[in-house]
Design a protein around this motif. Structure first.
Motif, PDB file in Angstrom:
ATOM      1  N   TRP A  78      36.297 -36.339  -5.743  1.00  0.00           N
ATOM      2  CA  TRP A  78      36.679 -37.799  -6.795  1.00  0.00           C
ATOM      3  C   TRP A  78      36.422 -37.234  -7.974  1.00  0.00           C
ATOM      4  CZ3 TRP A  78      33.964 -40.175 -10.029  1.00  0.00           C
ATOM      5  CH2 TRP A  78      32.588 -40.552  -9.968  1.00  0.00           C
ATOM      6  N   ASN A  79      35.163 -36.773  -8.298  1.00  0.00           N
ATOM      7  CA  ASN A  79      34.931 -36.688  -9.684  1.00  0.00           C
ATOM      8  C   ASN A  79      35.545 -35.436 -10.590  1.00  0.00           C
ATOM      9  OD1 ASN A  79      33.283 -34.299  -9.088  1.00  0.00           O
ATOM     10  ND2 ASN A  79      31.317 -35.217  -9.133  1.00  0.00           N
ATOM     11  N   PRO A 132      32.565 -31.034 -13.534  1.00  0.00           N
ATOM     12  CA  PRO A 132      31.310 -31.740 -13.346  1.00  0.00           C
ATOM     13  C   PRO A 132      30.102 -30.876 -12.673  1.00  0.00           C
ATOM     14  CG  PRO A 132      32.949 -33.151 -12.572  1.00  0.00           C
ATOM     15  CD  PRO A 132      33.509 -31.706 -12.847  1.00  0.00           C
ATOM     16  N   ASN A 175      29.325 -36.252 -13.320  1.00  0.00           N
ATOM     17  CA  ASN A 175      30.494 -36.621 -12.999  1.00  0.00           C
ATOM     18  C   ASN A 175      31.398 -36.495 -13.696  1.00  0.00           C
ATOM     19  OD1 ASN A 175      29.678 -37.947 -10.065  1.00  0.00           O
ATOM     20  ND2 ASN A 175      27.950 -38.574 -11.626  1.00  0.00           N
ATOM     21  N   LEU A 176      31.322 -36.806 -15.253  1.00  0.00           N
ATOM     22  CA  LEU A 176      32.391 -37.108 -16.297  1.00  0.00           C
ATOM     23  C   LEU A 176      32.775 -36.146 -17.084  1.00  0.00           C
ATOM     24  CD1 LEU A 176      31.531 -40.618 -16.991  1.00  0.00           C
ATOM     25  CD2 LEU A 176      32.912 -39.863 -15.066  1.00  0.00           C
ATOM     26  N   SER A 236      37.423 -36.175 -13.765  1.00  0.00           N
ATOM     27  CA  SER A 236      36.576 -35.552 -15.061  1.00  0.00           C
ATOM     28  C   SER A 236      37.615 -35.086 -16.080  1.00  0.00           C
ATOM     29  CB  SER A 236      35.730 -34.801 -14.644  1.00  0.00           C
ATOM     30  OG  SER A 236      36.081 -33.644 -14.020  1.00  0.00           O
ATOM     31  N   THR A 280      38.465 -38.239 -17.988  1.00  0.00           N
ATOM     32  CA  THR A 280      37.380 -38.667 -18.610  1.00  0.00           C
ATOM     33  C   THR A 280      36.422 -37.892 -19.860  1.00  0.00           C
ATOM     34  OG1 THR A 280      35.723 -37.877 -16.880  1.00  0.00           O
ATOM     35  CG2 THR A 280      36.772 -40.203 -16.868  1.00  0.00           C
TER      36      THR A 280
END
Length: 630
Positions: free
Chosen positions: A283-284, A277, A272-273, A288, A291
Motif C-alpha cells: 500500500w505505501n 519508503p 511510509n510516505l 508514496s 505523498t
C-alpha cells in the motif's frame, strides 16, 4: 457515401426585435412543448431536433427563426468507414477489421481478441492525427533562393533566416554556451572586481540611456530595477483567468508542511510516505508516489520549490488549463522519482529515497520550455551586496526562458554525474529533476504544445510592433501574416494586422481584415466584438456583413448606444441582399429606436413602410398600434 446528418440546438438566444415571452409562446405552439420543457430550454439550452438531413434541417431552422429563437445547425459526427463496414455486414457473420476473419456477430474478435468499437476508434484517431500532421507545413519555412554552390556561411545564414524557430532555439543554446564559457575561464577575482565596480558602471549606463532616449534617469532606472526577489515571466499578455490549480498546489504544500509534517513522526514519514519508503509494502509504495510530492525537508526546500512553481505554473496553466497541468504535474513527479530510484540502484547499488515537489515542478519547467520557449524571464541579481537583505533592490537580468531552464538542466546533469562519480556528496535530487524535466518536455511534445507556442510567439511580435516597442511594424506584420497562413480564422491575429494596416492611414486591406475579424469575434465574445466595431466604424464609417451587423445593433441597443444601433440597422436596410424577413424586423426595430430618441415623425414613417410593404408581417398589428398612438 452516407448523407450527412444534422441537429438543431437552441441555447437561449433571442433574435433582435423579439421579446422573451413572445419567443416562449412561439416555441410552445410550433414545437408543442410543455411549460417545463420551454423553461429548461431557456435556462440551459438543448437539442430541438436531431438526425435530420440537410433539406429537412434547413426547413426546421427557417421555421424556428420566424419564432425569434436563434438556433444553430450542428453536423452530427459521421461514422468512420470501418464502423460503417461493420454496421453493414450481414447479421449472420462479420469480418474482423484487424485480422479480417469471418465470424458470428459480437463485440470482440474470437481470433485476435480485439474489441471492435475500441479498435475502430483508435484507428480513426490515428488516421486523423496522420492527416493533420501531413497537412501542416513547417512553420516559418520558405524556399531557398541560393544556388547549390553558394558559400557555406551564406547557406547557413539563409537556413537560419528560413527556419526562424530553429534559429531562435539555436540562439538560446549559444547564450547558454557563452555563459558556461565565461564561468569556466574567468577567475574569481574578476567577479569580485566586477561586483565592486558594477554599481558605478550601471549608473553611468543609466545616465547615458536617459540622455539618448530623452527619458528621466528615474524612468530608465525603473525599467532595469525590480523589488521582486524571485524569478518571474516578463510581459505576460495572457491575464485572463486565475491559475487556481497552481495556487491550490502551493497552498496544499504549505498546509502539509506546517500543519502535519513538522509535527509528524519522522520514522513514520520515512517508512511510509517518502518515495521509495524505507519499509515498503503493497500500500505505501503507490501511495508514496503522490505523498512524497507534498513533503519537504525544511523551510528553504519548501519555499524554494513554491517560488519556482509560482513562476512557471501560473504561466503554463493559463495556456494548457488546469486539467492538463495537474496530469503533467503528477506524471512528472512520478517519473522523477522512478528515474532517481533506477539510477541509484543501477549505478550505485543503493535504494534512493526522495521527497519534495521539485521533480514535478521540473516537469512543469519542461512544459514551459516547449510551450513558452519564447518568453523572457527576469532573473533578479542583487546589486547591493549584503545590504540587499535590508533593501531588496535587484537588477533585472532578462534572459530567454530556454536559457534559464537549460542552465538549470545542465546544472542538474553536472550535479547528478558528480553524485555518480563521488565528487558530489549533496542530497539534492538531481536525477529526479532531470527525470521530471524530460517527462515534461516529452508530454508537451506529445500534445504538440510547440505549435501553439510558435503561433503565440508571432502574435506577441505583432502586439509589440503595434504598441510601438522595439519591433518594427514590418516585422510585426510579417509575423502576423505567417500566423494567418497557418490559421486564417485566428481572430486576434486578424485584429492586430487590421490595426497595423490602419495605424497611420486607412487601407482597403485593413478594412477587409476588420470585416473578417468582427463576425468571428461575435461568435465567441459579443461585447468585445461590439467594442471592435466601434473602433472600426470610427476609422472606416462602413458596416460589416448584414447578419453580423444586425446582431451588433441588438448589442448596442441593449447597451443604450441608440445612435450606433440605429446606424447598424440603417446599414442592414440599405443592403439590397437583406431578406424580406430581416428587413421587416429591422424596420420595426428602427422605428422603436427612433421613438426612444424622440423622433416620432421618422418612427411613424418606418411603421407606415411596414404596413405598406409587408402586409403579412407578424409585426403588422404592433406597427398599427404604435402608429395610432404616435
Amino acid at each position: 457515401m452516407q448523407e450527412p446528418r444534422y441537429r438543431i440546438v437552441f441555447r437561449g438566444q433571442i433574435a433582435f426585435g423579439f421579446d422573451r415571452d413572445e419567443v416562449r409562446d412561439n416555441l410552445k405552439n410550433l414545437c408543442r412543448f410543455d411549460e417545463g420543457r420551454v423553461e429548461r430550454l431557456f435556462s440551459g439550452g438543448g437539442v430541438l431536433k436531431s438526425d435530420l438531413d440537410a433539406v429537412t434541417a434547413g426547413k426546421y431552422l427557417a421555421a424556428l427563426e420566424r419564432t425569434g429563437a436563434l438556433c444553430t445547425l450542428e453536423p452530427l459526427p459521421a461514422p468512420t468507414p470501418q464502423a460503417a463496414a461493420v454496421a453493414k455486414a450481414p447479421a449472420a457473420t462479420l469480418h474482423c477489421p484487424h485480422c479480417h476473419r469471418e465470424q458470428p456477430p459480437g463485440t470482440e474478435c474470437r481470433h485476435c481478441g480485439i474489441v471492435f468499437e475500441r479498435y475502430l476508434q483508435v484507428q480513426a484517431r490515428k488516421a486523423a492525427m496522420a492527416a493533420e500532421k501531413g497537412s501542416q507545413p513547417d512553420r516559418g519555412v520558405e524556399a531557398s533562393t541560393l544556388p547549390a554552390d553558394a558559400p557555406l556561411l551564406e547557406r547557413i545564414a539563409d537556413y537560419l533566416c528560413r527556419h526562424r524557430e530553429r534559429a531562435f532555439v539555436l540562439k538560446a543554446f549559444g547564450v547558454i554556451a557563452a555563459i558556461l564559457l565565461l564561468k569556466s575561464f574567468l577567475s574569481g577575482i574578476f567577479f569580485l572586481i566586477l561586483f565592486l565596480f558594477f554599481p558605478l558602471g550601471f549608473l553611468f549606463y543609466v545616465r547615458a540611456e536617459a540622455a539618448s532616449t530623452g527619458q528621466s534617469p528615474t524612468a530608465v532606472l525603473a525599467q532595469h530595477i525590480t523589488l521582486m526577489p524571485i524569478m518571474y515571466a516578463e510581459g505576460e499578455r495572457k491575464k485572463e483567468g486565475v491559475s487556481w490549480l497552481t495556487y491550490t498546489l502551493i497552498l496544499l504544500n504549505v498546509l502539509v508542511f506546517y500543519g502535519y509534517e513538522i509535527h509528524a513522526d519522522i520514522e513514520f514519514l520515512s517508512d511510509n510516505l517518502v518515495f521509495l519508503p524505507h519499509a515498503p509494502n503493497l500500500w505505501n509504495v503507490p501511495v508514496s508516489a503522490v505523498t512524497a510530492l507534498f513533503l519537504h525537508a525544511g523551510n528553504g526546500h519548501l519555499w524554494g520549490n513554491m517560488l519556482f512553481l509560482w513562476a512557471v505554473g501560473t504561466v503554463v496553466e493559463r495556456r494548457i488549463g488546469f486539467r492538463r497541468l495537474g496530469a503533467f504535474y503528477l506524471l512528472s513527479g512520478l517519473m522523477a522519482g522512478l528515474l532517481s530510484v533506477v539510477v541509484a540502484r543501477t549505478f550505485l547499488g543503493e535504494t534512493a529515497h526522495g521527497l519534495g515537489a521539485s521533480g514535478a515542478i521540473s516537469g512543469i519547467m519542461g512544459v514551459f520550455a516547449v510551450r513558452c520557449y519564447f518568453k523572457s524571464m527576469v532573473f533578479p541579481l542583487p546589486i547591493l551586496g549584503i545590504f540587499s537583505l535590508i533593501l531588496p533592490i535587484s537588477l533585472k537580468v532578462r534572459l530567454n526562458s530556454l536559457v534559464i531552464i537549460g542552465l538549470f538542466f545542465l546544472s542538474d546533469l553536472s550535479g547528478g554525474l558528480g553524485q555518480l562519480t563521488g565528487s558530489n556528496a549533496s542530497n539534492i535530487g538531481h536525477w529526479a529533476h532531470i527525470g521530471g524535466m524530460l517527462c515534461g518536455i516529452a508530454l508537451a511534445s506529445l500534445f504538440r504544445l510547440g505549435d501553439e507556442a510558435v503561433e503565440e510567439r508571432h502574435m506577441e511580435i505583432g502586439a509589440q510592433a503595434l504598441a510601438g516597442g522595439k519591433v518594427s511594424l514590418a516585422a510585426g506584420e510579417e509575423s502576423l501574416r505567417l500566423t494567418l497562413r497557418q490559421n486564417p480564422r485566428n481572430t486576434e491575429a486578424l485584429l492586430l494586422l487590421a490595426r497595423i494596416r490602419s495605424k497611420h492611414q486607412t487601407s482597403e486591406e485593413g478594412r477587409d481584415l476588420y470585416r473578417r475579424a468582427i463576425p468571428e469575434l461575435l461568435r465567441v465574445n459579443p461585447k468585445e466584438a461590439a467594442s471592435v466595431f466601434r473602433e472600426y466604424y470610427q476609422k472606416y464609417l462602413q458596416g460589416v456583413e448584414t447578419a453580423a451587423q444586425y446582431r451588433l445593433a441588438g448589442i448596442f441597443y441593449q447597451e443604450g448606444d441608440l445612435e450606433l444601433a440605429y446606424r447598424c440597422i440603417e446599414g442592414v436596410l440599405q443592403d439590397p441582399e437583406t431578406t424580406s424577413e430581416v428587413r421587416q424586423r429591422a424596420l420595426f426595430q428602427s422605428a422603436r429606436i427612433l421613438e426612444e430618441q424622440g423622433l416620432t415623425d421618422s418612427a411613424a414613417a418606418c411603421y407606415r413602410r411596414i404596413i405598406e410593404e409587408f402586409p403579412t408581417s407578424p409585426h403588422l398589428d404592433r406597427a398599427r398600434v404604435r402608429l395610432a398612438s404616435a
